[in-house]
Enzyme design. Sequence first.
Site, PDB file in Angstrom:
ATOM      1  CD  GLU A   1      -2.536   0.560  -4.382  1.00 57.25           C
ATOM      2  OE1 GLU A   1      -3.163   0.000  -5.291  1.00 57.25           O
ATOM      3  OE2 GLU A   1      -2.826   0.432  -3.173  1.00 57.25           O
TER       4      GLU A   1
ATOM      5  CB  SER B   1      16.707  15.977   4.184  1.00 60.00           C
ATOM      6  OG  SER B   1      17.577  15.159   4.929  1.00 60.00           O
TER       7      SER B   1
ATOM      8  NE  ARG C   1      -3.908  -1.906  -0.112  1.00 61.41           N
ATOM      9  CZ  ARG C   1      -4.085  -2.700  -1.149  1.00 61.41           C
ATOM     10  NH1 ARG C   1      -3.364  -2.543  -2.235  1.00 61.41           N
ATOM     11  NH2 ARG C   1      -4.987  -3.647  -1.121  1.00 61.41           N
TER      12      ARG C   1
END
Length: 75
Positions: free
Chosen positions: A25, A48, A22
């Site tokens: 994704e 950063s 997930r």
Amino acid sequence: MTFFPNRCEHELAVPRDPTLYRLYEIVMGYGKPIKALINEKFGDGIMSAIDFTMSVEGKADPNGDRVVMTFDTRA
């Protein structure tokens, strides 16, 4: 967290773990728009990954509990 982050432990393959998938994704689907928003607000610098903190909270929702992740990094 009981272990330190390690960039080298993941292969380039799509993650099989549901939570990691997930997150993958989200980055694959929203990465370019998020990058464009960061560039619009902070210029073309690179954020950063060293000066970085993250928090994970929960939020009650009538349709099911929500996960709230906050990434706090230097631009």
